[in-house]
Design a protein around this motif. Structure first.
Motif, mmCIF file in Angstrom:
data_model
loop_
_atom_site.group_PDB
_atom_site.id
_atom_site.type_symbol
_atom_site.label_atom_id
_atom_site.label_comp_id
_atom_site.label_asym_id
_atom_site.label_seq_id
_atom_site.Cartn_x
_atom_site.Cartn_y
_atom_site.Cartn_z
ATOM 1 N N PRO A 1 1.721 6.545 -2.341
ATOM 2 C CA PRO A 1 2.459 7.283 -3.490
ATOM 3 C C PRO A 1 1.625 6.823 -4.665
ATOM 4 O O PRO A 1 1.624 7.742 -5.731
ATOM 5 C CB PRO A 1 3.741 6.534 -3.371
ATOM 6 N N MET A 2 0.938 5.696 -4.855
ATOM 7 C CA MET A 2 0.284 5.351 -5.944
ATOM 8 C C MET A 2 -0.789 6.379 -6.015
ATOM 9 O O MET A 2 -1.032 6.828 -7.364
ATOM 10 C CB MET A 2 -0.428 4.024 -5.841
ATOM 11 N N SER B 1 0.814 -1.226 0.181
ATOM 12 C CA SER B 1 -0.109 -0.011 -0.027
ATOM 13 C C SER B 1 0.839 1.454 0.121
ATOM 14 O O SER B 1 0.362 2.219 -0.352
ATOM 15 C CB SER B 1 -0.819 -0.062 1.144
ATOM 16 N N GLY B 2 1.888 1.179 0.286
ATOM 17 C CA GLY B 2 3.152 2.272 0.408
ATOM 18 C C GLY B 2 4.017 2.075 -0.676
ATOM 19 O O GLY B 2 4.953 2.818 -0.686
ATOM 20 N N GLN B 3 3.670 1.237 -1.681
ATOM 21 C CA GLN B 3 4.477 1.117 -2.908
ATOM 22 C C GLN B 3 6.139 0.613 -2.633
ATOM 23 O O GLN B 3 6.910 0.752 -3.268
ATOM 24 C CB GLN B 3 4.575 2.089 -3.787
ATOM 25 N N ASN B 4 6.161 -0.240 -1.418
ATOM 26 C CA ASN B 4 7.405 -0.612 -0.953
ATOM 27 C C ASN B 4 7.476 -1.931 -1.636
ATOM 28 O O ASN B 4 7.397 -3.042 -0.874
ATOM 29 C CB ASN B 4 7.565 -0.895 0.485
ATOM 30 N N PHE B 5 7.505 -2.131 -3.094
ATOM 31 C CA PHE B 5 7.140 -3.256 -3.626
ATOM 32 C C PHE B 5 8.468 -4.564 -3.391
ATOM 33 O O PHE B 5 8.060 -5.668 -3.154
ATOM 34 C CB PHE B 5 7.296 -3.048 -5.262
ATOM 35 N N ALA B 6 9.713 -3.918 -3.242
ATOM 36 C CA ALA B 6 10.925 -4.994 -2.966
ATOM 37 C C ALA B 6 10.342 -5.796 -1.663
ATOM 38 O O ALA B 6 10.883 -6.817 -1.411
ATOM 39 C CB ALA B 6 12.096 -4.328 -2.989
ATOM 40 N N PHE B 7 10.091 -5.025 -0.447
ATOM 41 C CA PHE B 7 10.190 -5.525 0.612
ATOM 42 C C PHE B 7 8.678 -6.573 0.648
ATOM 43 O O PHE B 7 8.731 -7.684 1.060
ATOM 44 C CB PHE B 7 9.829 -4.468 1.605
ATOM 45 N N ALA B 8 7.843 -6.049 -0.092
ATOM 46 C CA ALA B 8 6.467 -6.821 0.035
ATOM 47 C C ALA B 8 6.885 -8.087 -0.742
ATOM 48 O O ALA B 8 6.449 -9.163 -0.457
ATOM 49 C CB ALA B 8 5.485 -5.931 -0.827
ATOM 50 N N GLU B 9 7.439 -7.918 -1.870
ATOM 51 C CA GLU B 9 7.793 -8.999 -2.756
ATOM 52 C C GLU B 9 8.684 -10.198 -1.846
ATOM 53 O O GLU B 9 8.399 -11.286 -1.948
ATOM 54 C CB GLU B 9 8.603 -8.586 -4.039
#
Length: 364
Positions: free
Chosen positions: A300-301, A112-120
């Motif tokens: 951010p999104m 939801s905070g666009q922290n894609f690397a950590f979520a992945e």
């Protein structure tokens, strides 16, 4: 039930009693053995082994434990210094299920905070840990949820089609939920796949899919309103503005009734872009102000989408082109920072059309 005991001793018997939260007397009565027998098991510990018929009785008692009691059994046995009970197959232990759920929740928050690397990273810990054949229904359900979220990350980064894409992840998760008989999740993934179709340019196909899902009782009322809104979006992108307006307004009323401020604001943003497309810049500006007032720019999104929409509208008026370009530059910078490839490509298309003297393309 994953937990089994290959051979019972007094240690495992005591762990079973403690996990059951029974007194020695009550535990003996449950098993149909003498109180002295249970007392001897606990006194002698690992040096005593119940008779084969009693081993079977203990197996049955272990199998009757609910999930919380089974977790206590493993915890007590682990704390005793004895090896934890063997499992019938190599899937997750009960406490691993709890950690898996926690990591899914953490991944949702990170995404939801666009922290894609950590979520992945959180999701991949679990997607690759066990073969599917080692998972029971609970494990398969969590695996499908994990795969769905992985698809969401790929979609938000603009990786829509192909072997390692949002569409492939959604299809895989849908297959598992269908196998498990979870119709709501299947319908939600049909909705996600329709979003991918729209983002990939198949506007007519997406509109048809959205239209079917807007009346699908497997979905929550919120999801049905979202599907209705997206029918309007797809029609608007095809230039069918008059057909799109009532659908968008119906969705706005639905979100208002459900008290869904973020969806309500998003719907106004899409309606603003529709008015921009028809040349009604005054109404477009009013709708985008309403969207911003809904507080929809918290992530951010959302900030990128709102900023791009505002910039797009401003570019349509020669008097505000400079302000519009500044907003698009800010949105593009933020999109690049967070790896939002789809949004970045849309912004570049808008700026590219303007550079060639044409009208800016719609952005949704």
């Amino acid at each position: 039930m994953h937990v089994t005991v290959s051979e019972w001793s007094g240690v495992e018997a005591r762990a079973l009693r403690l996990a059951s939260r029974r007194s020695v007397r009550d535990f003996a009565a449950d098993l149909g053995v003498a109180v002295r027998t249970v007392s001897n098991w606990e006194r002698l510990g690992a040096s005593t082994t119940p008779r084969p018929d009693t081993q079977a009785i203990l197996d049955t008692a272990l199998g009757r434990l609910d999930s919380a009691a089974a977790l206590r059994f493993e915890a007590v046995l682990s704390g005793s210094g004895r090896p934890v009970a063997a499992r019938a197959r190599g899937g997750p232990r009960l406490w691993e299920y709890e950690t898996w759920v926690e990591d899914i929740e953490r991944a949702v928050l990170a995404a939801s905070g666009q922290n894609f690397a950590f979520a992945e990273n959180l999701l991949e810990r679990w997607r690759t840990r066990w073969p599917a054949r080692e998972l029971d229904d609970r494990g398969l359900y969590l695996f499908a949820r994990t795969t769905t979220l992985a698809g969401d990350l790929l979609r938000d980064r603009g990786v829509l089609l192909g072997p390692l894409s949002a569409s492939r992840s959604y299809a895989a998760a849908r297959s598992v939920f269908d196998q498990l008989g979870v119709p709501r999740r299947v319908a939600q993934l049909d909705l996600s796949l329709a979003v991918v179709r729209e983002m990939s340019g198949d506007l007519a196909g997406a509109a048809e899919a959205y239209g079917q899902l807007a009346g699908d009782v497997r979905l929550s009322l919120r999801d049905r309103h979202r599907a209705g809104l997206w029918v309007g979006t797809s029609l608007d992108k095809q230039g069918l503005h008059e057909e799109a307006v009532p659908l968008m307004r119906a969705a706005i009323r639905g979100f208002d009734a459900l008290t869904e401020p973020e969806d309500w604001g998003t719907a106004h943003q899409k309606l603003a872009l529709l008015h921009r497309g028809t040349g009604d810049l005054g109404e477009a500006a009013r709708m985008i102000e309403v969207a911003q007032s809904a507080g929809g720019g918290s992530s951010p999104m959302q900030q990128v989408r709102l900023g791009t929409a505002r910039g797009h509208i401003l570019l349509s008026d020669p008097a505000s082109v400079g302000e519009g370009l500044a907003l698009l530059h800010e949105a593009a910078t933020q999109a690049a920072t967070y790896g939002m490839s789809h949004q970045l490509r849309a912004i570049e298309r808008i700026r590219g059309r303007l550079d060639r003297g044409g009208a800016a393309v719609p952005f949704r």
